[in-house]
Structures are given as C-alpha cells and as structure tokens.
Design an enzyme around this catalytic site. Structure first.
Site, PDB file in Angstrom:
ATOM      1  N   GLY A   1       0.781  -1.237   0.000  1.00  0.00           N
ATOM      2  CA  GLY A   1       0.000   0.000   0.000  1.00  0.00           C
ATOM      3  C   GLY A   1       0.810   1.283   0.000  1.00  0.00           C
ATOM      4  O   GLY A   1       0.291   2.348   0.345  1.00  0.00           O
TER       5      GLY A   1
ATOM      6  N   SER B   1       2.118   3.017  -2.668  1.00  0.00           N
ATOM      7  CA  SER B   1       1.620   3.932  -3.696  1.00  0.00           C
ATOM      8  C   SER B   1       0.236   4.453  -3.336  1.00  0.00           C
ATOM      9  O   SER B   1      -0.117   5.596  -3.642  1.00  0.00           O
ATOM     10  CB  SER B   1       1.580   3.245  -5.070  1.00  0.00           C
ATOM     11  OG  SER B   1       2.889   2.915  -5.500  1.00  0.00           O
TER      12      SER B   1
END
Length: 385
Positions: free
Chosen positions: A83, A85
C-alpha cells in the site's frame, strides 16, 4: 494497531507473546470502511484511518514546514503490494498525500495572493524521476527513457547529489501540477507479479520546489526556497512469492539491492545518532541512497511511512519492515530555513540586536563608551557582560 503501538504475532506460534513496536502514529486501513457514492472510503469504525486522517497527521506538517522555508522529505517503505503507492498517490477518489499536498499548497498561495502586495511572489516547480535498475529516468521527459545509462547523478559541494539535465516544470495551479504528475505516472515502469497486478518496478521521486519572495520588516525583499521530496519506493520482494522471471527477476534484484543499501545507510545514521564514533555512512552504494542523502542525514525534516501487509504469509517481510522503521526512528536530521545569505545575515543581525536590547532592559549588558565610562553617555559598539 493499539494507539501508537503496532503488534505482530507469528502465525506459526500464536501462543507466543506478540512483538510490539511504538511509532509516532500507527494506522489501520485494511478494512472497516464504508464506500461513499463518489468512491471515497470513509471510516466505518474508530479503528479505520482514511486518507484525510493520514494527510492531516503527516502531510500537514510537511506543508507547514514548506511554508516556513524548510526542506522536507516523505517516503514510503514496505514490501510489494503493502500500500505504499496508495498512501503516497492514492487511487480514484481516495487521493494520497502527494495530490492533497499539491492541492493545499495552491490553496494557500491563492489565499496569500488576495492580500499580497506587489513585492510578494510565489513560484512552484515540479520534477519527477524514477530509478530503474540503478538508472535515473526523467518521467516528465519521455525522451530520457532512451538515454543509454540514464541521466547522470552529480555532486555539488554544498547542495549534495543532484540529477543533471532533469526537467523542472513551472506550474501555476493545482490543475497544472496534477496534469504533470499524471503524465509522469503514465511513464512509470510498472508490471504485474503474483503479488501485485500493478507493481512498481522502480523508485519514484516527486520533487516540488516552492519559492517565496516577501518583504521583511524593513521592506527589503526576502527569498525562501523549500524543496519537498515525496518518495514512493518500489517494494521489497521475494522471487518465489512474486513468481518473477526474466526482466521481472532482474528488476526485483535491483530493487532489493538498493533497498538493502538504504537499510545500511539508515543503520549507520542511527548508530551516529546514538553517539557511535567513526561511522561511515555508505551513501554511494546505490543511486537511491545518493539522491536521498539530504533527506536521510542532511538539511531536511523527514517523515517515513512503513507500509505493512496484514496477510499471515507475509509475516517475515512485515517483521523486517517494522524493524527497519524502528531503526529509522533513531535518526536525527538538522533542518535549517533556506534563504539567501544576505537575507540570513540581516535576519541574524536583527535577532541579535533584539536579544541585546532585551538584555539591556533587564540590566544584563553594559554598553561602554569610547575612552570613558558608561555614565559618560558616549556609547560605542563594544559589549561587556
């Protein structure tokens, strides 16, 4: 996540005591949300941390320090698919720290301009690069993708490492900067693996340069420049988990090598902060650590996000990430306001003058006259304590 503490249990030994790690913030954003009609994930319970909460706790401090003239850095670390990005860029209506930061800085500029005089000016420029297989690519200039060996990384005696011929695009609104970031995002190197359908195959650095020109108390123009580095690191990965072969395997090897170098730099900096002598920080071991030198151990206020996967099969990777983040806590950086040497001298002299005047009022300083006593009333600039 219990308050500011993150706990992790070994799925192969659930009877064992969990390992606990304390951080400034500890967020849970895996489940517990309600999806609104516009696609935004709002909290469905007190446990869930939405994107706005993360920005208010982390991005807001970066924004405030940028206005004060400090260099700021924020980077996300963790295994592939955890997670990173999503936290930095977001997805759909759930905007991450980067787009919210860009929106807020232009909102602030618009508010300032409503009352700004003719001597005030605000400028924002953007650069965006990726480090792919240890080569630097300019994401705002597609032609740089074809340069053999990538763009060159040089070293400036005072500013440290920088990328030669990197595009710096001037932007005047959130719409413009959002468009440029979207252009750069489309040029990023991504590929599908067994663990992530859109896995980042390179480290991405978004650099926003914010320049303010304002008159000081004497009416003279004062310039402050802040560089904000928002870094989305590629995820650490294991070949047997991702099913990587060919180019994907080569990319994963380069990613892990640079992240290993980053870990060595953070360990060395943590040792320095704890008072160990003769510690050599190996910035030159990778392109990533060279470009992050200022963020990690230089003139910058830096925040690290450690992204974790809640899946039990990722226990070892998650534990490794938590230990990495725990070491990073010990690092101390020294940030100073970026202003021109003349502006800095004037500000320091004014501060010194104010300090001495305050001491005069409290009787802490006697101003001695030339060739006489303080009672003669013929003062000069020597100060006696």
């Amino acid at each position: 996540m219990n308050g500011k503490t993150t706990e992790i249990k070994n799925p192969d030994d659930m009877s064992a005591e969990p390992k606990r790690f304390a951080f400034d913030h500890s967020y849970w954003s895996h489940d517990g949300f309600n999806e609104r009609s516009d696609g935004y994930y709002e909290p469905g319970n007190a446990k869930y941390a939405d994107q706005q909460m993360v920005f208010d706790d982390l991005g807001r401090g970066v924004l405030d320090n940028a206005w004060k003239g400090y260099n700021c850095s924020l980077f996300a670390y963790g295994q592939t698919g955890s997670g990173k990005s999503y936290s930095m860029v977001g997805y759909g209506a759930n905007k991450g720290i980067v787009p919210i930061f860009c929106d807020e800085i232009f909102k602030g500029i618009e508010e300032k301009r409503k009352t700004a005089g003719k001597d005030e000016d605000y400028q924002v420029s953007l650069s965006m690069l990726e480090i792919y297989n240890e080569q630097v690519r300019d994401l705002l200039n597609a032609k740089s993708m074809t340069i053999k060996g990538g763009l060159k990384v040089r070293q400036h005696p005072s500013k440290g490492f920088y990328v030669e011929n990197l595009t710096a695009s001037s932007v005047n609104s959130y719409k413009e900067i959002d468009g440029r970031i979207n252009d750069g995002t489309r040029n990023r190197t991504v590929a599908a693996t067994n663990m992530n359908a859109t896995s980042s195959r390179a480290h991405t650095i978004v650099a926003i340069t914010f320049t303010q020109k304002q008159p000081n108390e004497t009416g003279q123009s004062m310039t402050r420049t802040s560089t904000v580095n928002l870094v989305d690191l590629a995820g650490s990965e294991r070949a047997d988990s991702t099913g990587a072969t060919g180019d994907r395997l080569k990319e994963g090897s380069a990613i892990n090598q640079s992240l290993s170098s980053l870990g060595n730099v953070i360990k060395a900096l943590a040792d320095q902060s704890m008072g160990k002598k003769k510690v050599v920080v190996p910035y030159r071991d990778s392109t990533l650590t060279r470009l992050l030198q200022n963020a990690l151990g230089g003139n910058s206020k830096t925040i690290m996000i450690a992204a974790l996967s809640p899946a039990d099969i990722n226990y070892e990777e998650t534990l490794s990430t938590l230990r990495f983040a725990d070491r990073a806590k010990a690092i101390k950086t020294t940030a100073t306001i970026n202003e021109s040497p003349t502006d800095k001298l004037i500000r320091e002299l004014r501060e010194e003058n104010a300090r001495l005047m305050e001491m005069l009022k409290t009787g802490g300083v006697v101003m001695a006259p030339a060739g006489g006593s303080a009672s003669d009333g013929n003062f000069y600039n020597s100060v006696y304590f």
